[in-house]
Design a protein around this motif. Structure first.
Motif, PDB file in Angstrom:
ATOM      1  N   TYR A 201      -7.661  -1.645   4.528  1.00 36.79           N
ATOM      2  CA  TYR A 201      -7.608  -1.196   3.137  1.00 36.79           C
ATOM      3  C   TYR A 201      -7.228   0.278   3.147  1.00 36.79           C
ATOM      4  CZ  TYR A 201     -10.130  -5.364   1.494  1.00 36.79           C
ATOM      5  OH  TYR A 201     -10.497  -6.637   1.173  1.00 36.79           O
ATOM      6  N   LYS A 202      -6.228   0.658   2.356  1.00 32.39           N
ATOM      7  CA  LYS A 202      -5.801   2.068   2.326  1.00 32.39           C
ATOM      8  C   LYS A 202      -5.540   2.512   0.892  1.00 32.39           C
ATOM      9  CE  LYS A 202      -2.966   3.495   5.745  1.00 32.39           C
ATOM     10  NZ  LYS A 202      -3.666   3.951   6.950  1.00 32.39           N
ATOM     11  N   THR A 203      -5.813   3.781   0.645  1.00 30.15           N
ATOM     12  CA  THR A 203      -5.516   4.368  -0.661  1.00 30.15           C
ATOM     13  C   THR A 203      -4.056   4.838  -0.652  1.00 30.15           C
ATOM     14  OG1 THR A 203      -7.774   5.166  -0.705  1.00 30.15           O
ATOM     15  CG2 THR A 203      -6.262   6.111  -2.323  1.00 30.15           C
TER      16      THR A 203
ATOM     17  N   GLN B 127       0.822  -1.209   0.000  1.00 33.08           N
ATOM     18  CA  GLN B 127       0.000   0.000   0.000  1.00 33.08           C
ATOM     19  C   GLN B 127       0.855   1.258   0.000  1.00 33.08           C
ATOM     20  OE1 GLN B 127      -1.808  -1.277   3.641  1.00 33.08           O
ATOM     21  NE2 GLN B 127      -3.779  -1.621   2.646  1.00 33.08           N
TER      22      GLN B 127
ATOM     23  N   PRO C  57      -9.131   2.218  -2.354  1.00 34.46           N
ATOM     24  CA  PRO C  57      -8.320   1.597  -1.290  1.00 34.46           C
ATOM     25  C   PRO C  57      -7.766   0.256  -1.760  1.00 34.46           C
ATOM     26  CG  PRO C  57     -10.390   2.430  -0.410  1.00 34.46           C
ATOM     27  CD  PRO C  57     -10.497   2.534  -1.905  1.00 34.46           C
TER      28      PRO C  57
ATOM     29  N   ASN D 117      -0.312   7.472   2.706  1.00 32.26           N
ATOM     30  CA  ASN D 117      -1.737   7.221   2.444  1.00 32.26           C
ATOM     31  C   ASN D 117      -2.601   8.417   2.814  1.00 32.26           C
ATOM     32  OD1 ASN D 117      -0.359   4.590   3.700  1.00 32.26           O
ATOM     33  ND2 ASN D 117      -1.644   4.075   1.938  1.00 32.26           N
TER      34      ASN D 117
ATOM     35  N   SER E  21     -16.127  -0.639   8.322  1.00 30.92           N
ATOM     36  CA  SER E  21     -15.702   0.350   7.350  1.00 30.92           C
ATOM     37  C   SER E  21     -16.113   1.733   7.847  1.00 30.92           C
ATOM     38  CB  SER E  21     -16.363   0.028   6.007  1.00 30.92           C
ATOM     39  OG  SER E  21     -15.799   0.834   5.021  1.00 30.92           O
TER      40      SER E  21
ATOM     41  N   VAL F 115     -11.917   3.596   5.113  1.00 28.32           N
ATOM     42  CA  VAL F 115     -10.960   2.634   5.660  1.00 28.32           C
ATOM     43  C   VAL F 115     -11.731   1.406   6.110  1.00 28.32           C
ATOM     44  CG1 VAL F 115      -9.322   2.177   7.509  1.00 28.32           C
ATOM     45  CG2 VAL F 115      -9.308   4.391   6.382  1.00 28.32           C
TER      46      VAL F 115
END
Lengths: 403, 344
Positions: free
Chosen positions: A363-365, A154, A386, A281, A345, A353
């Motif tokens: 989960y990360k962008t 990520q 993400p 992120n 979430s 997230v």
């Protein structure tokens, strides 16, 4: 001689007695009573304090917000703050103290990989929970740790994708000498081999090093397309200043850093790093109302001149995610929270997230940013959505031999 | 007689009262302090009796600790975790013999004693002493840390060795087994204290003090000061090694941070506070210093270092001989006042 001994033994006995008193159960622990105790364990002294104090502050802010919204299960959260003192055994000791003496429901803490590795057996042994808020080198998935910072796929892998897309062919690796940079560079080398990039050099310096003229010389000779910088802490200040005074600019010697955030940019001096790239992120400038509320609340609590950064945001997220998991579980019991956490979430400052229930990462962008002359970081690229956490890089063919 | 009674009381406190009264967490901490106290016994011998200000005791602590840690890491027969993430695929040659428990236990003492003996013979023969010796030993600690960090695949780097579950059949995840480990540590401290006390009271001990107070005179009497000092230095190193080996299972990890310059200084500070000329003082000082460190950092997580520093300065200013020297100091002060009165 003997009166001396007597005094000493009295002192010793007094010490032991005091120790005995100190472990009297002090009020309500865990979920008993009117409050729920949660531990906060960061370095408030020593070399890591400069970074970790900010994470503690953002975690306290999150706790305050959770309490203002009614707390967890109708009870207020009561933070118990301990100092890890930038010393790994101290982290282990204080973690044990938070679990056994304070009986905290969960703990938020750690920054360096070494501190996490020191705490891991303590949390596993006591079946207690740790929320670790910093990007790290992956290859780990403890059932008693939630990782709210980025794992390698990520942060580092997207950064490499970006460099490849920009046509960078040769990479020079500069890092501090410890687990994160060494593992990161192992991954970078595997990626480079599979993607037709070359590694034009690899240099490590001990943590805290401030003499970089030799390495800057080597950079000048190797003339790489880009420098991948995994230096940590104070070393970045010296590195970027010496790079600049040797006549290199962000155009002639571009770098991409994975441990330089807004806080560090202020320390290095924006003029020395403007134009260089970073991979994270979250940035203070990340768009969205959740983030502008977070930044405003942080500045209101700690001062208008303060900046927010990725690890601070990840620490803030950890508190919010744990509170949501506990609410969903209807209990702060570790197993119940773990079970409830998967799939939770939330809309947080960095965006959506989601907790991956399987490996307990989130989960990360991924975002690549360009450092601005005013010390802020402007996003120049993001992964669009993400990215699913993959701490062992199982989904990448080129990483097959790594773990 | 009275000394013996005091020793018995201390033994009962540590062996019976503490395990009954303290929670498992506090008992673990006490066990850690006892490790430092074992090192303090050695420092008191080398520094208090021998006049060798050793600022690098962490090196010997580390040698013993790493010897033990390497063995504990090999108990499950798998490649140690840090090696796989450092890219080491096969167990390095250096590690192989440590799978044998007898070899590892022997190395706990042999390694530090060997290093101290070599260093001692080399340095003391050249008549290096005082501040020069102190600086040299400190440089050794710094170099050792750089070596450990640089060889990450071999030593675990800055992380050090972590995550041990078994210690010679004891399950370190069980409180009852940890209590046994604590008791072993307390017994080792008792044994170290008694043997060093015996050594100090022997002819050898007198010779050591004589060398401290007038090395050249002793040399002219026909003794070899280098040899006498090396023995004391090696004994103190061996004790530090044993303490390091007990520290590893008690605390659950060992990293370069535990044996660098700061850690070595902290070992010394405890002894200085307690009083380096008295063995019991050194032990009590190490216990008190580390206990205070825990308590202060729990009470004032933000400012505990200042409190600790202020206390140390206070002891050094008002009680330069340490707490154990206070009564001497008090007596000296009284008699000098009396003298003044007589003169007046």
């Amino acid at each position: 001689m003997s009166p001396v001994r007597r005094t000493l033994i009295t002192l010793l006995a007094a010490g032991l007695l005091a120790g005995g008193c100190a472990n009297d159960p002090s009020g309500s622990g865990g979920s008993g009573g009117d409050t729920i105790k949660v531990g906060i364990l960061h370095s408030l002294s020593g070399t890591m304090a400069i970074s970790e104090v900010t994470v503690r502050d953002s975690e306290l802010l999150a706790i305050e917000e959770v309490n203002a919204a009614g707390g967890v299960l109708g009870k207020k959260l009561e933070p118990v703050v301990e100092d890890g003192a930038s010393d790994w055994p101290t982290f282990a000791e204080k973690a044990q103290k938070l679990i056994n003496e304070d009986k905290v429901a969960t703990t938020f803490g750690g920054w360096t990989s070494a501190s996490r590795k020191a705490m891991l057996p303590v949390f596993e042994r006591n079946k207690a929970l740790l929320w670790y808020p910093v990007q790290y080198e992956g290859l780990e998935s403890s059932p008693y740790i939630f990782y709210t910072g980025a794992t390698t796929n990520q942060q580092i892998v997207p950064a490499l994708d970006y460099l490849k897309q920009q046509g960078k062919k040769s990479v020079f690796l500069v890092g501090s000498d410890y687990v994160f940079p060494r593992t990161a560079n192992k991954i970078i080398k595997a990626y480079a081999a599979a993607n037709g990039m070359t590694i034009s050099g690899e240099e490590y310096t001990p943590l805290g090093t401030t003499e970089y003229s030799t390495i800057v010389n080597k950079l000048g000779q190797a003339k790489p397309d880009v420098v991948f910088n995994t230096l940590n802490g104070d070393s970045n200040v010296a590195f970027f200043k010496q790079l600049r005074s040797a006549g290199f600019t962000a155009q002639t010697m571009p770098t991409v850093s994975v441990s330089v955030a807004e806080e560090e940019v202020t320390g290095i001096g924006p003029a020395n790093v403007a134009g260089h790239l970073v991979a994270w992120n979250y940035y203070q400038t990340t768009e969205g109302t959740t983030n502008s509320t977070f930044v405003k609340a942080y500045k209101a609590k700690y001062g208008a001149d303060k900046v927010t950064s990725d690890p601070m945001e990840a620490g803030y997220n950890a508190v919010k995610l744990w509170a949501a998991a506990a609410a969903k579980a209807g209990s702060v019991d570790v197993d119940a929270v773990k079970k409830a956490a998967g799939g939770i979430s939330l809309d947080l400052p960095e965006g959506k997230v989601t907790i991956d229930g399987e490996n307990q990462h989130v989960y990360k962008t991924a975002r690549i940013g360009l450092i601005q002359p005013d010390g802020q970081i402007k996003e120049v690229w993001n992964s669009g959505a993400p990215i699913k956490p993959d701490p062992y890089l199982k989904g990448y063919a080129w990483a097959a031999g790594l773990s | 007689m009275r000394n013996r009674a005091v020793f018995a009381v201390a033994a009962i406190l540590l062996l019976v009262v503490a395990p009954l009264v303290l929670s498992p967490f506090r008992l673990d901490l006490l066990g850690k302090y006892l490790c430092y106290a074992i090192v303090a016994v050695g420092i008191s011998l080398a520094w208090g009796r021998g006049g060798m200000l050793t600022l690098g005791q962490g090196v010997f602590f580390g040698l013993g600790g790493y010897a033990m840690g390497m063995h504990l890491k090999l108990q499950d027969g798998e490649l140690p975790d840090f090696m796989s993430w450092s890219g080491v695929e096969e167990l390095p040659l250096l590690w192989k013999p440590f799978a044998n428990p007898v070899f590892a236990l022997a190395m706990v003492i042999v390694l530090p004693v060997l290093v101290a003996t070599l260093l001692g013979l080399l340095v003391f023969r050249q008549r290096v002493r005082g501040a020069y010796f102190a600086v040299l030993s400190q440089a050794l600690a710094a170099a050792f840390v750089i070596l450990l960090i640089g060889q990450q695949g071999l030593t675990g780097g800055t992380n050090g060795l972590t995550n041990f579950q078994f210690f010679f059949g004891l399950d370190l995840y069980e409180d009852a087994d940890r209590r046994i480990l604590y008791l072993v540590t307390a017994l080792v401290l008792g044994a170290s204290y008694l043997s060093v006390r015996q050594l100090v009271r022997s002819r050898y001990g007198q010779l050591l003090v004589a060398i401290r107070d007038g090395e050249d005179r002793v040399r002219f009497l026909g003794y070899d000061p280098a040899l006498v000092k090396t023995v004391a230095f090696a004994v103190s190193a061996g004790l530090a090694g044993i303490a390091g080996a007990l520290f590893v299972p008690l605390v659950g990890l060992l990293s370069p941070a535990n044996l660098g310059i700061v850690a070595s200084l902290e070992l010394l500070v405890g002894v200085a506070i307690g009083g380096r000329y008295s063995l019991a003082g050194a032990v009590a000082g190490a216990l008190l210093f580390n206990y205070a460190k825990t308590i202060f950092s729990e009470q004032w997580p933000d400012g505990w270092l200042y409190v600790q520093g202020a206390l140390f300065v206070a002891v050094m200013v008002w009680a330069p001989r340490g707490l154990a020297g206070l009564s001497h100091q008090f007596r000296d002060a009284l008699s000098s006042r009396r003298k003044v009165e007589v003169q007046a």
